[in-house]
Scaffold this active site. Structure first.
Site, PDB file in Angstrom:
ATOM      1  N   HIS A  92       1.680   6.992   2.216  1.00 16.20           N
ATOM      2  CA  HIS A  92       1.146   8.297   1.838  1.00 16.20           C
ATOM      3  C   HIS A  92       1.370   9.346   2.918  1.00 16.20           C
ATOM      4  O   HIS A  92       1.944   9.058   3.964  1.00 16.20           O
ATOM      5  CB  HIS A  92      -0.332   8.186   1.456  1.00 16.20           C
ATOM      6  N   LYS A 136       0.890  -1.170   0.000  1.00 15.79           N
ATOM      7  CA  LYS A 136       0.000   0.000   0.000  1.00 15.79           C
ATOM      8  C   LYS A 136       0.920   1.210   0.000  1.00 15.79           C
ATOM      9  O   LYS A 136       2.041   1.136   0.493  1.00 15.79           O
ATOM     10  CB  LYS A 136      -0.839   0.028   1.275  1.00 15.79           C
ATOM     11  N   HIS A 154       0.845   8.605   6.511  1.00 21.06           N
ATOM     12  CA  HIS A 154       1.841   7.822   7.242  1.00 21.06           C
ATOM     13  C   HIS A 154       3.003   8.660   7.732  1.00 21.06           C
ATOM     14  O   HIS A 154       3.727   8.263   8.628  1.00 21.06           O
ATOM     15  CB  HIS A 154       2.418   6.723   6.346  1.00 21.06           C
TER      16      HIS A 154
END
Ligand code: ARG
Length: 572
Positions: free
Chosen positions: A130, A127, A133
């Site tokens: 982004h 994942k 995070h």
């Protein structure tokens, strides 16, 4: 360095022996308005102890405190005792200490031999890493640095989300629509597109859901083909994450993520069962926390598969056994508050007396101007793009200000990335905030570039003064501190004096923004001083004293930036 709070507490302690030093110290206030003194002490609590009127106590204490000579003025105002520091005393004491300790100023030994785990970043494999995070990554890294500076033995853990049913979906999608080269070229974007496609396709083909579940079951049973694909996804994802960590200058001691605990879960489940904590509920196994107001925690699904919280239980037990931590800190978004409340409560019910040493450090959401981010809807900003964008924009700004600037790339790196990190750590962590470029890169606002720029200005002042004077100013014996008794200089020195305590508080409250705010204050106050007064003046005594203050300010800014994980270039 004189600990003024302690000195005040000593005097008060003699007056009211029934209160402990800690109690007294915790009552001492630092007034918002400096007209009320540098320290204030409310006497209400003593009034209860001594059965005397507060103003009377304040008056008597004022007389006692005056005797130690540390304060230029001590006054009793109603129930309050207001104390004003003697600026010469503070200047001498503080600057001597900063100059002597240099880049160790603000560090302490209070955490010696105490292992502290800081778990942060913990992205999910396959994942995107982004902008959401970045908060965990940057706050966690700063907490690591703060605890390290306070002398604790810090273990940095990246609890990767590398396990769970989504890997069944990912493998399933890869088998249907995947392509090896695409994954190798752009692992995360490609894997993410498979994941998104799975969610679209499953609407019309519900049987995919079952297929994915079976694949995950095989993965859990270590079936070689599935494990190999999973391992490959993990490796490729980690390569991409590492690029971001390198850009941010962030490292970990362990990447033991969720999968690491897959074979350790049965033991914890058994312990829960033995202690009578597991209950059956519609074929699944749960811990009932209704009585604690925390709902029901699902530990094992009816198909036998484990859950996120089960892995966290094993991880906590493993960490205690492996590191014997003094504190186990989880830097994870506030959406997971209930999860951690359940986790810690279950540990407590299991009789783990160390459950109370586990701490969840939550933080608020990052929003983009267009709304919150969601992986499923593909509305994400990749952190790597944000960082690269920041560096590029910074380069433009630097060249605009100074077309002949040297080492532009290197400086743009430090400033651009520093700006993003600093911005993250500017606000109280629990607040939600909206990401905006204008705010991040504003060189005049309360930003990273502003503090870095001030630091570079300090370095250039020292250069301008010449090596001889700059070196001389490092030795307190050469300094006549009476040159630093002006209002702004005094204000600046008091901020520098307070810095070590701010670091300690930032650690206690898990709040790096305390340091961010404090170094902004220092930078602003210095710039006011710089604006009002000439520093490299003809009078040798005055010049040396001011240069000593420049050194001390520079040291403080650099140390503070370092604790945030931001570099301090000497030129900009
Ligand atoms: N991987 C999770 C996520 O991205 C965060 C993990 C937090 N750490 C933990 N020990 N549960 O949401």
């Amino acid at each position: 360095m004189i600990n003024f709070k302690e000195e005040i507490a000593k005097v008060i302690g003699e007056y009211v022996p029934s209160l402990s030093m800690e109690e007294i110290q915790s009552l001492i206030e630092i007034p918002q308005d400096s007209k009320m003194g540098d320290y204030a002490f409310p006497c209400f609590k003593l009034a209860k102890e001594l059965k005397k009127a507060p103003p009377l106590i304040a008056g008597e204490l004022a007389e006692n405190i005056k005797e130690n000579g540390l304060f230029s003025k001590v006054e009793a105002v109603n129930a309050y005792l207001n104390m004003f520091l003697n600026s010469d005393e503070v200047a001498k004491d503080t600057l001597a200490e900063v100059l002597e300790k240099g880049f160790n100023y603000g560090k302490s030994q209070m955490g010696e031999n105490k292992p502290v785990i800081v778990e942060y970043s913990s992205p999910n494999i396959a994942k995107p890493f982004h902008i959401g995070h970045i908060r965990s990554t940057v706050i966690g890294n700063s907490l690591y640095k703060i605890y390290d500076a306070l002398g604790y033995d810090v273990i940095r853990i990246n609890h990767l989300g590398d396990y769970g049913t989504q890997f069944g979906k990912m493998i399933c999608a890869y088998r249907h629509w995947g392509n090896k080269e695409d994954v190798e070229n752009e692992p995360i974007k490609t894997l993410l597109s498979y994941y998104t496609k799975f969610h679209v396709e499953v609407e019309d083909h519900p049987e995919l859901e079952e297929e994915a579940r079976e694949i995950f079951a095989k993965l859990e049973q270590s079936s070689p083909e599935e494990v190999q694909l999973w391992q490959w996804f993990r490796d490729e994802s980690l390569k991409e994450f590492s690029r971001v960590y390198d850009m941010l200058g962030i490292e970990f001691d362990s990447y033991n993520g969720e999968s690491f605990y897959s074979d350790k879960m049965p033991k914890v489940e058994q312990e829960l069962r033995d202690k009578g904590l597991l209950k059956e509920s519609q074929g699944a196994e749960v811990v009932d926390l209704e009585e604690e107001g925390l709902g029901v925690a699902l530990i094992k699904k009816s198909d036998g598969s484990s859950l996120y919280i089960t892995r966290d239980l094993s991880a906590a037990v493993y960490r205690k056994e492996t590191y014997d931590f003094y504190k186990n800190i989880y830097v994870v978004a506030s959406q997971q508050i209930l999860h951690f409340q359940q986790l810690f409560k279950i540990l407590e019910l299991m009789g783990k007396d160390w459950a109370s040493s586990c701490v969840h450090v939550p933080f608020g959401l990052v929003r983009l101007q267009e709304g919150a981010m969601s992986t499923r809807h593909g509305r994400v900003v990749f952190l790597e793009d944000v960082l690269k964008g920041a560096v590029e924009k910074t380069k433009e700004i630097i060249l605009e200000k100074n077309p002949n600037a040297e080492n532009v790339d290197e400086i743009a790196d430090m400033v651009g990335i520093g700006a993003v990190i600093f911005n993250e750590l500017s606000n109280n962590r629990i607040k939600d905030y909206t990401f905006s470029w204008e705010q991040v890169l504003n060189f005049d606002g309360e930003t990273g570039p502003y503090v870095q720029y001030t630091h570079a200005r300090l370095c250039s002042l020292l250069k301008k003064a010449g090596e001889e004077a700059a070196t001389k100013a490092l030795n307190p014996e050469n300094i006549d501190f009476s040159h630093l008794s002006g209002e702004t200089a005094t204000e600046l020195i008091k901020l520098i004096y307070a810095y070590p305590e701010v670091v300690q508080q930032a650690g206690e409250k898990y709040e790096p923004s305390l340091i961010t705010r404090h170094i902004i204050d220092i930078a602003q106050t210095f710039n006011k001083f710089y604006h009002d007064e000439h520093i490299v003046v003809d009078d040798e005594g005055e010049k040396l004293a001011k240069l000593a203050l420049v050194h001390a300010t520079r040291i403080c800014l650099r140390n503070g930036l370092d604790l945030l994980g931001v570099k301090a270039p000497e030129r900009m």
